[in-house]
Structures are given as C-alpha cells and as structure tokens.
Design a protein around this motif. Structure first.
Motif, PDB file in Angstrom:
ATOM      1  N   THR A  34       0.854  -1.180   0.000  1.00  0.00           N
ATOM      2  CA  THR A  34       0.000   0.000   0.000  1.00  0.00           C
ATOM      3  C   THR A  34       0.896   1.238   0.000  1.00  0.00           C
ATOM      4  N   PRO A  35       0.747   2.132  -0.975  1.00  0.00           N
ATOM      5  CA  PRO A  35       1.660   3.283  -1.050  1.00  0.00           C
ATOM      6  C   PRO A  35       1.464   4.259   0.111  1.00  0.00           C
ATOM      7  N   ARG A  36       2.551   4.543   0.811  1.00  0.00           N
ATOM      8  CA  ARG A  36       2.498   5.462   1.954  1.00  0.00           C
ATOM      9  C   ARG A  36       2.127   6.879   1.549  1.00  0.00           C
ATOM     10  N   SER A  37       2.252   7.199   0.289  1.00  0.00           N
ATOM     11  CA  SER A  37       1.892   8.549  -0.146  1.00  0.00           C
ATOM     12  C   SER A  37       0.390   8.806  -0.041  1.00  0.00           C
ATOM     13  N   LEU A  38      -0.402   7.767   0.229  1.00  0.00           N
ATOM     14  CA  LEU A  38      -1.839   7.958   0.434  1.00  0.00           C
ATOM     15  C   LEU A  38      -2.135   8.883   1.615  1.00  0.00           C
ATOM     16  N   PHE A  67      -0.764   0.711   9.503  1.00  0.00           N
ATOM     17  CA  PHE A  67      -1.085   1.538  10.662  1.00  0.00           C
ATOM     18  C   PHE A  67      -1.084   3.021  10.329  1.00  0.00           C
ATOM     19  N   TRP A  68      -0.217   3.410   9.418  1.00  0.00           N
ATOM     20  CA  TRP A  68      -0.053   4.815   9.083  1.00  0.00           C
ATOM     21  C   TRP A  68      -1.314   5.429   8.477  1.00  0.00           C
ATOM     22  N   LEU A  69      -2.284   4.621   8.046  1.00  0.00           N
ATOM     23  CA  LEU A  69      -3.534   5.168   7.523  1.00  0.00           C
ATOM     24  C   LEU A  69      -4.352   5.879   8.599  1.00  0.00           C
ATOM     25  N   GLU A  70      -4.012   5.632   9.873  1.00  0.00           N
ATOM     26  CA  GLU A  70      -4.737   6.299  10.961  1.00  0.00           C
ATOM     27  C   GLU A  70      -4.573   7.820  10.903  1.00  0.00           C
ATOM     28  N   LEU A  90      -5.202   9.602   8.432  1.00  0.00           N
ATOM     29  CA  LEU A  90      -6.198  10.163   7.527  1.00  0.00           C
ATOM     30  C   LEU A  90      -7.427  10.550   8.352  1.00  0.00           C
ATOM     31  N   PRO A  91      -7.626  11.833   8.602  1.00  0.00           N
ATOM     32  CA  PRO A  91      -8.648  12.270   9.552  1.00  0.00           C
ATOM     33  C   PRO A  91     -10.088  12.029   9.106  1.00  0.00           C
ATOM     34  N   GLU A  92     -10.339  11.853   7.812  1.00  0.00           N
ATOM     35  CA  GLU A  92     -11.705  11.691   7.305  1.00  0.00           C
ATOM     36  C   GLU A  92     -12.046  10.254   6.919  1.00  0.00           C
ATOM     37  N   LEU A  93     -11.103   9.317   7.085  1.00  0.00           N
ATOM     38  CA  LEU A  93     -11.332   7.945   6.636  1.00  0.00           C
ATOM     39  C   LEU A  93     -12.484   7.301   7.393  1.00  0.00           C
ATOM     40  N   GLN A  94     -13.503   6.866   6.645  1.00  0.00           N
ATOM     41  CA  GLN A  94     -14.690   6.258   7.223  1.00  0.00           C
ATOM     42  C   GLN A  94     -14.841   4.793   6.851  1.00  0.00           C
ATOM     43  N   ILE A  95     -14.338   4.420   5.668  1.00  0.00           N
ATOM     44  CA  ILE A  95     -14.462   3.045   5.178  1.00  0.00           C
ATOM     45  C   ILE A  95     -13.095   2.569   4.712  1.00  0.00           C
ATOM     46  N   LEU A  96     -12.656   1.445   5.285  1.00  0.00           N
ATOM     47  CA  LEU A  96     -11.378   0.839   4.914  1.00  0.00           C
ATOM     48  C   LEU A  96     -11.614  -0.628   4.595  1.00  0.00           C
ATOM     49  N   ASN A 102      -0.995   4.539  18.864  1.00  0.00           N
ATOM     50  CA  ASN A 102      -2.355   4.906  19.248  1.00  0.00           C
ATOM     51  C   ASN A 102      -3.281   4.643  18.072  1.00  0.00           C
ATOM     52  N   PHE A 103      -4.341   3.900  18.308  1.00  0.00           N
ATOM     53  CA  PHE A 103      -5.295   3.618  17.240  1.00  0.00           C
ATOM     54  C   PHE A 103      -6.137   4.846  16.985  1.00  0.00           C
ATOM     55  N   GLY A 104      -5.871   5.519  15.889  1.00  0.00           N
ATOM     56  CA  GLY A 104      -6.600   6.725  15.533  1.00  0.00           C
ATOM     57  C   GLY A 104      -7.927   6.378  14.896  1.00  0.00           C
ATOM     58  N   PHE A 105      -8.001   6.448  13.596  1.00  0.00           N
ATOM     59  CA  PHE A 105      -9.209   6.093  12.846  1.00  0.00           C
ATOM     60  C   PHE A 105     -10.466   6.608  13.545  1.00  0.00           C
TER      61      PHE A 105
END
Length: 115
Positions: free
Chosen positions: A34-38, A60-63, A65-71, A88-91
């Motif tokens: 998964t590209p980290r540039s996301l 883990f780094w996708l956490e 993304l402050p607006e992520l609702q569906i993964l 810390n589990f963000g999401f």
C-alpha cells in the motif's frame, strides 16, 4: 476503477493537497504494498483495496487520515498483527473496516470498537 484488469504496483504518486475522497480499486490484480503517499490525501473517506494481490503488513499509518470512514483490505495477502500497543489507534471516523480473507494474526483489542 473497480472490477477491471489493472495490474502491477500502486504508484507512489499521491501529492500533498490531494483532494481525493474515494479510491476504489476493488477486484483488480494489483500487487505489492500500500503506497504510503496515500497519507497526503487528507480528505480520503473511502479506501477500498479489496480483492487484489497486495502483500503487506497492516498499514497503521492510515490512521493519520482524519476523514477515513471506510477501509476495505479484504482478500489480499495482508499479514501480521493489526494491533501495536506502541501506536495509538486513531481512525476516529472509521465506521466500516473489512479485513477478512487475509493472514492477520494476534490480538483484536476492544479499543478498536470504542470510537
């Protein structure tokens, strides 16, 4: 872009200020990681990478993304733990997460379901 015959790796081409809200690449032949540039796509609400050939650890780094609702990461070659007590589990806005049909292991903590 779902249900096509896209193949190869996802490019690392997401730029700062990317205003992409949905990226749906479900049912393709995409490989690699998964590209980290996301993380530069701070408006991303939906990320669907399901049913591909991705082979990576849980991103883990996708956490960040402050607006992520569906993964959706279902039916790939993701592996390893989905919990790291040092991270810390963000999401904070996540409503749907589909990790089925991968090779994840380890603990599934209750913290994931408290937000």
């Amino acid at each position: 872009m779902r249900n096509n015959h896209f193949q190869g790796n996802l490019p690392e081409t997401f730029i700062n200020g990317c205003s992409l809200r949905t990226l749906d690449l479900n049912h393709n032949q995409i490989e690699g990681k998964t590209p980290r540039s996301l993380v530069k796509c701070q408006m991303l609400e939906v990320l669907n990478l399901g049913n591909n050939k991705l082979n990576d650890a849980f991103p883990f780094w996708l956490e960040s993304l402050p607006e992520l609702q569906i993964l959706v990461l279902r039916a790939n070659g993701f592996h390893g733990p989905i919990w790291d007590p040092c991270i810390n589990f963000g999401f904070s806005k996540l409503h749907v997460i589909d990790l089925s049909h991968n090779n994840f292991s380890g603990k599934l903590p209750s913290e994931y379901f408290q937000n």
